[in-house]
Motif scaffolding. Structure first.
Motif, PDB file in Angstrom:
ATOM      1  N   MET A 178     -21.879  11.254 -46.249  1.00 37.12           N
ATOM      2  CA  MET A 178     -20.585  10.999 -45.620  1.00 37.12           C
ATOM      3  C   MET A 178     -19.718  10.167 -46.568  1.00 37.12           C
ATOM      4  SD  MET A 178     -19.803   9.155 -41.973  1.00 37.12           S
ATOM      5  CE  MET A 178     -18.107   8.912 -41.425  1.00 37.12           C
ATOM      6  N   ALA A 179     -18.488  10.626 -46.764  1.00 33.63           N
ATOM      7  CA  ALA A 179     -17.585   9.944 -47.686  1.00 33.63           C
ATOM      8  C   ALA A 179     -17.193   8.578 -47.143  1.00 33.63           C
ATOM      9  CB  ALA A 179     -16.341  10.807 -47.902  1.00 33.63           C
ATOM     10  N   ARG A 180     -17.095   7.637 -48.034  1.00 34.36           N
ATOM     11  CA  ARG A 180     -16.668   6.300 -47.621  1.00 34.36           C
ATOM     12  C   ARG A 180     -15.181   6.297 -47.296  1.00 34.36           C
ATOM     13  NH1 ARG A 180     -18.496   2.448 -52.413  1.00 34.36           N
ATOM     14  NH2 ARG A 180     -17.572   4.178 -53.600  1.00 34.36           N
ATOM     15  N   PRO A 181     -14.751   5.479 -46.335  1.00 36.35           N
ATOM     16  CA  PRO A 181     -13.317   5.378 -46.036  1.00 36.35           C
ATOM     17  C   PRO A 181     -12.541   4.952 -47.282  1.00 36.35           C
ATOM     18  CG  PRO A 181     -14.629   4.303 -44.332  1.00 36.35           C
ATOM     19  CD  PRO A 181     -15.575   4.645 -45.439  1.00 36.35           C
ATOM     20  N   LYS A 182     -11.361   5.529 -47.435  1.00 37.34           N
ATOM     21  CA  LYS A 182     -10.526   5.261 -48.606  1.00 37.34           C
ATOM     22  C   LYS A 182      -9.491   4.191 -48.245  1.00 37.34           C
ATOM     23  CE  LYS A 182     -10.875  10.080 -50.181  1.00 37.34           C
ATOM     24  NZ  LYS A 182     -11.629  10.578 -49.005  1.00 37.34           N
ATOM     25  N   VAL A 183      -9.561   3.080 -48.945  1.00 34.47           N
ATOM     26  CA  VAL A 183      -8.580   2.010 -48.775  1.00 34.47           C
ATOM     27  C   VAL A 183      -7.711   1.981 -50.031  1.00 34.47           C
ATOM     28  CG1 VAL A 183      -8.188  -0.448 -48.417  1.00 34.47           C
ATOM     29  CG2 VAL A 183     -10.164   0.669 -47.350  1.00 34.47           C
ATOM     30  N   VAL A 184      -6.432   2.259 -49.863  1.00 37.54           N
ATOM     31  CA  VAL A 184      -5.497   2.263 -50.986  1.00 37.54           C
ATOM     32  C   VAL A 184      -4.613   1.025 -50.874  1.00 37.54           C
ATOM     33  CG1 VAL A 184      -3.606   3.475 -52.147  1.00 37.54           C
ATOM     34  CG2 VAL A 184      -5.538   4.766 -51.194  1.00 37.54           C
ATOM     35  N   ILE A 185      -4.514   0.287 -51.966  1.00 38.32           N
ATOM     36  CA  ILE A 185      -3.697  -0.920 -52.033  1.00 38.32           C
ATOM     37  C   ILE A 185      -2.604  -0.683 -53.063  1.00 38.32           C
ATOM     38  CG2 ILE A 185      -3.678  -3.402 -52.506  1.00 38.32           C
ATOM     39  CD1 ILE A 185      -6.825  -3.207 -52.080  1.00 38.32           C
ATOM     40  N   VAL A 186      -1.364  -0.851 -52.667  1.00 39.97           N
ATOM     41  CA  VAL A 186      -0.245  -0.689 -53.591  1.00 39.97           C
ATOM     42  C   VAL A 186       0.263  -2.079 -53.964  1.00 39.97           C
ATOM     43  CG1 VAL A 186       2.025   0.325 -53.994  1.00 39.97           C
ATOM     44  CG2 VAL A 186       0.355   1.519 -52.549  1.00 39.97           C
ATOM     45  N   GLY A 187       0.061  -2.462 -55.212  1.00 42.43           N
ATOM     46  CA  GLY A 187       0.499  -3.772 -55.683  1.00 42.43           C
ATOM     47  C   GLY A 187      -0.665  -4.643 -56.097  1.00 42.43           C
ATOM     48  N   GLY A 188      -0.656  -5.119 -57.338  1.00 45.27           N
ATOM     49  CA  GLY A 188      -1.738  -5.946 -57.859  1.00 45.27           C
ATOM     50  C   GLY A 188      -1.364  -7.405 -57.978  1.00 45.27           C
ATOM     51  N   GLY A 189      -0.496  -7.880 -57.086  1.00 48.66           N
ATOM     52  CA  GLY A 189      -0.134  -9.286 -57.061  1.00 48.66           C
ATOM     53  C   GLY A 189      -1.156 -10.105 -56.299  1.00 48.66           C
ATOM     54  N   PHE A 190      -0.745 -11.281 -55.846  1.00 46.23           N
ATOM     55  CA  PHE A 190      -1.663 -12.172 -55.142  1.00 46.23           C
ATOM     56  C   PHE A 190      -2.237 -11.507 -53.888  1.00 46.23           C
ATOM     57  CE2 PHE A 190       0.987 -15.276 -57.458  1.00 46.23           C
ATOM     58  CZ  PHE A 190      -0.007 -15.988 -58.093  1.00 46.23           C
ATOM     59  N   GLY A 191      -1.385 -10.885 -53.094  1.00 46.11           N
ATOM     60  CA  GLY A 191      -1.854 -10.280 -51.855  1.00 46.11           C
ATOM     61  C   GLY A 191      -2.738  -9.085 -52.088  1.00 46.11           C
ATOM     62  N   GLY A 192      -2.299  -8.167 -52.952  1.00 44.67           N
ATOM     63  CA  GLY A 192      -3.080  -6.955 -53.208  1.00 44.67           C
ATOM     64  C   GLY A 192      -4.446  -7.250 -53.789  1.00 44.67           C
TER      65      GLY A 192
END
Length: 422
Positions: free
Chosen positions: A1-15
């Protein structure tokens, strides 16, 4: 079973806080950013004023996440979001599918309806901004050294900073110190120490987020450095050769914009039905999800977040990091069929601003500091939050060297000085 895909846009402090918070979760994390580095924005002004080099306040995102096996990095520019098919659309890497999406894209400069000022009054949000500002500031002294017209020389040695928040205050103090301490004996035809630094604030005091007594102390500290502080003065024009402040005209060749921000184009990506505040930030639910779409979260400067008391959460690095850590816990809990984390609660960690060598102001709520002890506290906090040990060490050594010698180690102009703008 494929793992859920979490996409994060932005590599700043929050991302980055989201990505690192999911290190042990059974998910596939993809972090997308148009730049390959994480940037410690609070110290950008030190790059702009030649105290630090760009590499000391930035770290490649791939290097930060290199040991996190469930995380991948995509260098690309996001151009839209297909919410129906759950795709992040990029100009470079094609569509990226997601099960959970986190938008942490930060903010850009706001010119209050005067976009025509942007070429003449650049802000400070990226390394490119900082290195361009450094080049312009250093070039102003070089051009003044060879100027034959006295009016032109005075204009070249006049620096206007628009906005009395932390960035404006720190830039004004740093430029004044650069002129009066570092460059004072290096030129033969000009007196670098005579440079005029003008800080313009439309409100009644600088550092409005701090208690009035700390604003007063900060203003006094700037004036001791020779900075002119103009309060209750709104800028009405920024041009290549001047800035107009109400009825007054200030001839200058260097303007730094630190007066306001607007959210990145997240709302446009999400569609016209998304509610935003006056700065274009997306209004989110108490758990930071998009109203009506719990698969999308918006954090940091891109989001309009309210504290438990109903006050807006400030757009500062600690808030973004707290939101990122919260979102990581909440995503892990929901995907693991556990109870949600409840509403996000912001913990105010205080406000800090440095004025100059050995002087700063710190507001920690009940504890308020100023002067040398506040400066040391400010320095320790900023070094602690730098993401890489090597950067912490090099920044600390540079600051100690600068403190002892008044020197600045990054006074390089890697391009030819800009020609005078018409």
């Amino acid at each position: 079973m494929a793992r859920p895909k979490v996409v994060i846009v932005g590599g700043g402090f929050g991302g980055l806080a989201v990505a690192r918070g999911l290190a042990r979760a059974d998910v596939a994390v993809t972090l997308v950013d148009r730049r390959n580095h994480h940037l410690f924005q609070p110290l950008l002004y030190q790059v702009a004023t030649a105290a630090l080099s760009p590499a000391q306040i930035a770290q490649p995102i791939r290097a930060v996440l290199r040991r996190q096996a469930n995380a991948a990095v995509v260098l690309g520019e996001v151009v839209g979001i297909d919410r129906e098919n759950r795709l992040v659309l990029t100009a470079d890497a094609g569509p990226i599918p997601y099960d959970q999406l986190v938008l942490a894209t930060g903010a850009s400069h706001a010119y209050f309806g005067h976009e025509e000022w942007r070429p003449f009054a650049p802000g400070l949000k990226s390394l490119d901004d900082a290195t361009a500002a450094r080049r312009n500031i250093l070039a102003a002294f070089e051009r003044a050294e060879i100027a034959t017209d006295e009016d032109e020389r005075r204009a070249l040695l006049t620096f206007a900073i628009v906005g009395g928040g932390p960035t404006g205050v720190e830039m004004a103090g740093a430029i004044a110190e650069l002129a009066r301490n570092t460059l004072a004996r290096e030129f033969r035809h000009i007196d670098a120490a005579s440079a005029r630094v003008v800080l313009v604030e439309a409100g009644p005091r600088i550092l409005p987020a701090m208690p009035p007594e700390l604003s007063t102390k900060a203003e006094a500290g700037l004036k001791r450095l020779g900075v002119e502080v103009r309060l209750g003065a709104a800028v009405t024009l920024c041009a290549a050769d001047r800035v107009e402040i109400g009825p007054d005209v200030l001839a200058c060749r260097t303007i730094i914009w630190a007066a306001g921000v607007q959210a990145s184009p997240v709302a446009r990506w999400l569609g016209g039905d998304v509610a935003v505040d006056r700065a274009g930030r997306v209004r989110v639910e108490p758990d930071l999800t998009l109203p009506g779409d719990p698969s999308i979260r918006v954090i940091g400067d891109a989001a309009a977040v309210l504290s438990a008391e109903g006050r807006p959460v400030p757009g500062v690095a600690p808030a973004a990091k707290q939101q990122g850590a919260y979102v990581a816990r909440d995503i892990a809990a929901r995907l693991g069929a556990q109870a949600p984390s409840g509403p996000f609660r912001y913990r105010d960690q205080g406000n800090l601003a440095t004025i100059g060598r050995g002087e700063a102001v710190v507001d920690l709520g009940r504890v308020r500091l100023s002067g040398t002890i506040a400066w040391w506290f400010w320095g320790i906090v900023h070094v602690f939050f730098l993401i890489d040990f090597r950067n912490r060490l090099s920044v600390s050594l540079d600051w100690i060297w600068s403190y002892l010698t008044y020197g600045r180690s990054a006074r390089l102009m890697t391009e030819a000085p800009p020609r005078r703008r018409p």
